[in-house]
Design a protein around this motif. Structure first.
Motif, short mmCIF file in Angstrom:
data_model
loop_
_atom_site.label_atom_id
_atom_site.label_comp_id
_atom_site.label_asym_id
_atom_site.label_seq_id
_atom_site.Cartn_x
_atom_site.Cartn_y
_atom_site.Cartn_z
N PRO A 280 0.83 -1.20 0.00
CA PRO A 280 0.00 0.00 0.00
C PRO A 280 0.87 1.26 0.00
CG PRO A 280 -0.82 -1.60 1.59
CD PRO A 280 0.50 -2.12 1.11
N GLU A 281 0.41 2.27 -0.69
CA GLU A 281 1.22 3.49 -0.85
C GLU A 281 1.67 4.07 0.48
OE1 GLU A 281 0.91 7.86 -3.10
OE2 GLU A 281 -0.78 6.44 -3.13
N ARG A 282 0.79 4.01 1.47
CA ARG A 282 1.11 4.62 2.76
C ARG A 282 2.24 3.88 3.49
NH1 ARG A 282 -1.23 1.37 6.57
NH2 ARG A 282 -2.78 -0.12 5.75
N LEU A 283 2.55 2.65 3.07
CA LEU A 283 3.55 1.86 3.77
C LEU A 283 4.89 1.79 3.06
CD1 LEU A 283 1.42 -1.23 4.93
CD2 LEU A 283 2.18 0.71 6.31
N ARG A 284 4.98 2.35 1.86
CA ARG A 284 6.21 2.14 1.07
C ARG A 284 7.42 2.85 1.69
NH1 ARG A 284 2.88 3.39 -4.41
NH2 ARG A 284 1.64 1.46 -4.40
N ALA A 285 7.26 4.10 2.09
CA ALA A 285 8.38 4.80 2.72
C ALA A 285 8.78 4.11 4.02
CB ALA A 285 8.01 6.26 2.98
N ARG A 286 7.78 3.65 4.75
CA ARG A 286 8.07 2.93 6.00
C ARG A 286 8.81 1.63 5.72
NH1 ARG A 286 3.73 2.21 10.88
NH2 ARG A 286 5.08 1.08 12.33
N ALA A 287 8.44 0.97 4.63
CA ALA A 287 9.11 -0.27 4.27
C ALA A 287 10.58 -0.01 3.92
CB ALA A 287 8.39 -0.92 3.09
N LEU A 288 10.84 1.06 3.16
CA LEU A 288 12.23 1.40 2.85
C LEU A 288 13.04 1.64 4.10
CD1 LEU A 288 12.14 3.77 -0.27
CD2 LEU A 288 13.35 1.60 -0.05
N HIS A 289 12.47 2.37 5.04
CA HIS A 289 13.16 2.62 6.31
C HIS A 289 13.42 1.31 7.05
CE1 HIS A 289 14.36 4.65 9.97
NE2 HIS A 289 13.41 4.03 10.65
N ALA A 290 12.45 0.41 7.05
CA ALA A 290 12.61 -0.87 7.74
C ALA A 290 13.69 -1.73 7.07
CB ALA A 290 11.28 -1.62 7.75
N ILE A 291 13.75 -1.68 5.73
CA ILE A 291 14.80 -2.43 5.02
C ILE A 291 16.17 -1.87 5.38
CG2 ILE A 291 15.74 -2.94 2.74
CD1 ILE A 291 12.82 -2.92 1.70
N ASN A 292 16.30 -0.56 5.42
CA ASN A 292 17.57 0.05 5.79
C ASN A 292 18.01 -0.35 7.20
OD1 ASN A 292 18.15 1.43 3.41
ND2 ASN A 292 16.98 3.24 4.01
N ASN A 312 8.06 8.12 -5.65
CA ASN A 312 7.15 8.70 -4.66
C ASN A 312 7.42 8.17 -3.24
OD1 ASN A 312 5.89 10.08 -6.74
ND2 ASN A 312 4.26 8.55 -6.98
N ALA A 313 7.90 6.94 -3.15
CA ALA A 313 8.15 6.35 -1.83
C ALA A 313 9.37 6.94 -1.15
CB ALA A 313 8.32 4.84 -1.96
N LEU A 314 10.23 7.61 -1.90
CA LEU A 314 11.46 8.13 -1.31
C LEU A 314 11.22 9.31 -0.38
CD1 LEU A 314 13.95 7.95 -4.32
CD2 LEU A 314 13.52 6.27 -2.53
N VAL A 320 10.86 13.99 4.53
CA VAL A 320 12.25 13.54 4.56
C VAL A 320 12.50 12.56 3.42
CG1 VAL A 320 14.01 12.36 5.94
CG2 VAL A 320 12.32 13.83 7.06
N THR A 321 13.62 12.70 2.73
CA THR A 321 13.96 11.79 1.64
C THR A 321 14.68 10.56 2.19
OG1 THR A 321 14.16 13.60 0.06
CG2 THR A 321 15.25 11.52 -0.51
N VAL A 322 14.22 9.39 1.80
CA VAL A 322 14.79 8.12 2.26
C VAL A 322 15.22 7.31 1.05
CG1 VAL A 322 14.39 5.98 3.53
CG2 VAL A 322 13.32 8.09 4.30
N LEU A 323 16.53 7.16 0.86
CA LEU A 323 17.05 6.29 -0.18
C LEU A 323 17.32 4.91 0.39
CD1 LEU A 323 19.71 8.64 -1.86
CD2 LEU A 323 17.43 8.11 -2.72
N LEU A 324 17.42 3.90 -0.48
CA LEU A 324 17.90 2.60 -0.04
C LEU A 324 19.40 2.73 0.17
CD1 LEU A 324 17.34 -0.38 0.56
CD2 LEU A 324 17.78 -0.87 -1.84
N ASN A 325 19.84 2.61 1.41
CA ASN A 325 21.23 2.89 1.76
C ASN A 325 22.20 2.04 0.94
OD1 ASN A 325 20.37 4.69 3.68
ND2 ASN A 325 20.60 3.26 5.41
N GLY A 326 23.21 2.69 0.41
CA GLY A 326 24.28 1.99 -0.27
C GLY A 326 23.89 1.28 -1.55
#
Length: 511
Positions: A280-292, A312-314, A320-326
């Protein structure tokens, strides 16, 4: 929405269908074997007395369900046993690699990935604002303890060195200093199929005891309720039940943990996370943070997503911008028009055949701005088109007077836009997959299959929160009526035999 079904590997719990049972489960006690024989005999006696032995798939399916019984009984009667002969995690990883390889080689056959030949999907470096800078990646990798001085000799000089095509992705992956990669593409661009080829390529060069690439479809993960490690461990245990066995944790004061969790903790699993956009769109940024958080920059991984959804998930709700680290990134390109034309014509029978000649006007329009050119610029579009308009390998065009002509795709009155053609291809797919065949008759019509598959899709979407996971042994619970059960099982079996898009395994169906 993706739709995956557990089918083949139910024959041997925790493994693909052809993996020897004694690789995973210790010898079953004689008492359990006797109990198993009695139960199977009782089942067969009951079934043959009160039921017709048709359709065969129903009987086979019900019988196959009992094949999981011995291991389940052993698990109950022998709690605390490992269920695996090897105790060294490297040996466990080697056995998992064997199972994963057989699983995805079978999936590639079911999807006809090499028939008539693998589509040469090409890619280029992703937009710079979606990934870490190349300088940052090199500095990060060079600073890792134990990094060999010659390691950077295999790295690409810059992001442009990540461009490639076809089966080159495993090699490209090694060019990334951190071995962390984002795979981006438009709907139907071939992301999941490319990940399957990557997985098989990595397994080909995997050293004994090394990390095992495992594909995890993200659609079944809820990052708001479950941390990534726990979810991945559960997914591993679901696909390979023997990995539920408990072993001493490290450090010992922590008690015990499952073999699945131990493999993850010791970085013996290389996660290939497929479909961030499926969350779900609302969870994508949170998912990226959790993966990091769960997979730090030194942990190799692959993540796929549609491009717009990833961009859009970044940005989090807080701005705040969240990239997949590294991570570096690639973006899949549209198919080369000449190669797309060659693919359709080769699948139709090759040069000089009447079936191939039917494609002449359509292939001439590829590479233009026409709606049909846009619709057939992706692997998914080509797969749908060949299923609908080409004879099957054992069919003859002369025996198919009602086979639709691909020229209809050029009708701008019926199909003024790409979306109109996409809708037509999806609508025509099930009738094409259930086209009557003289040598492979089926009692189920396309209309029955359509109703059954729509029922299953509604169940996945509304009853189990949109997960793509559906085990075939769960079907009877969905259909209390015996005739409905037969219909759903048979419809599933027919469609999976016809199309890689509904392949019969617990694997993601997503282009």
């Amino acid at each position: 929405m993706r739709f995956r079904v557990a089918w083949q590997r139910a024959q041997i719990p925790g493994t693909p269908s052809r993996v020897p049972h004694d690789h995973y489960v210790k010898r079953v006690p004689k008492q359990v074997g006797l109990l198993y024989v009695v139960l199977v005999g009782a089942f067969l006696a009951w079934y043959t007395r009160g039921h017709k032995v048709e359709p065969l798939v129903t009987v086979v399916s019900a019988f196959t369900a009992l094949l999981a019984l011995p291991a389940a009984v052993v698990a109950v009667l022998r709690p605390g046993k490992t269920g695996l002969a090897p105790t060294h995690l490297g040996d466990v990883a080697d056995q998992l690699a064997q199972g994963v390889r057989q699983q995805w080689e079978a999936e590639a056959r079911l999807r006809r990935l090499n028939d008539p030949f693998p589509l040469p999907v090409a890619w280029e470096a992703a937009d710079a604002d979606l990934v870490e800078s190349w300088t940052q990646l090199k500095e990060l990798a060079e600073d890792w303890p134990g990094q060999s001085p010659e390691a950077d000799s295999a790295w690409a000089v810059n992001p442009g060195g990540l461009a490639g095509k076809g089966g080159e992705l495993a090699e490209v992956f090694e060019r990334v200093p951190t071995r962390r990669l984002v795979v981006l593409g438009e709907p139907g661009a071939g992301k999941t199929v490319l990940l399957i080829r990557l997985l098989l390529g990595l397994l080909e060069h995997r050293p004994p005891g090394g990390p095992v690439p495992v594909l995890f479809p993200l659609a079944s993960w809820d990052p708001a309720r479950q941390d990534l490690y726990t979810w991945m461990a559960d997914e591993l245990a679901q696909d390979h039940p023997a990995l539920r066995a408990l072993i001493p944790a490290n450090p010992p004061q922590a008690g015990t943990c499952t073999q699945a969790r131990a493999l993850l903790a010791h970085r013996l699993v290389l996660p290939i996370l497929d479909g961030l956009d499926e969350l779900p769109e609302r969870l994508r940024a949170r998912a990226l943070h959790a993966i990091n958080q769960a997979l730090p920059a030194r942990q190799p991984l692959v993540l796929s997503s549609r491009t717009t959804e990833y961009r859009n998930a970044l940005t989090t709700p807080a701005g705040v911008t969240v990239l997949l680290n590294g991570a570096a990134g690639i973006r899949l390109l549209s198919l080369d028009p000449a190669k797309a034309a060659a693919y359709l014509e080769r699948d139709a029978g090759g040069p000089g055949t009447k079936a191939t000649a039917r494609w002449r006007r359509v292939t001439a329009s590829l590479g233009t701005t026409a709606a049909v050119s846009q619709a057939l610029s992706t692997p998914l579009g080509l797969f749908l088109a060949r299923t609908i308009y080409n004879p099957r390998p054992d069919e003859h065009l002369s025996d198919l007077p009602d086979l639709s002509d691909p020229d209809e795709l050029l009708d701008q009155t019926r199909f003024p836009t790409r979306q109109d053609i996409d809708t037509h291809l999806f609508t025509a797919f099930i009738p094409a997959a259930y086209r009557p065949h003289p040598d492979q008759p089926t009692p189920w019509s396309a209309q029955q299959a359509q109703r059954t598959l729509a029922f299953l899709a509604r169940h996945l979407e509304h009853s189990i929160h949109g997960t793509p996971n559906l085990a075939w042994w769960q079907l009877p619970a969905l259909c209390p009526d015996r005739h409905l059960r037969q219909g759903s099982l048979s419809a599933h079996g027919r469609t999976t035999s016809q199309s890689p898009g509904l392949a019969a395994s617990r694997a993601p169906v997503r282009a």
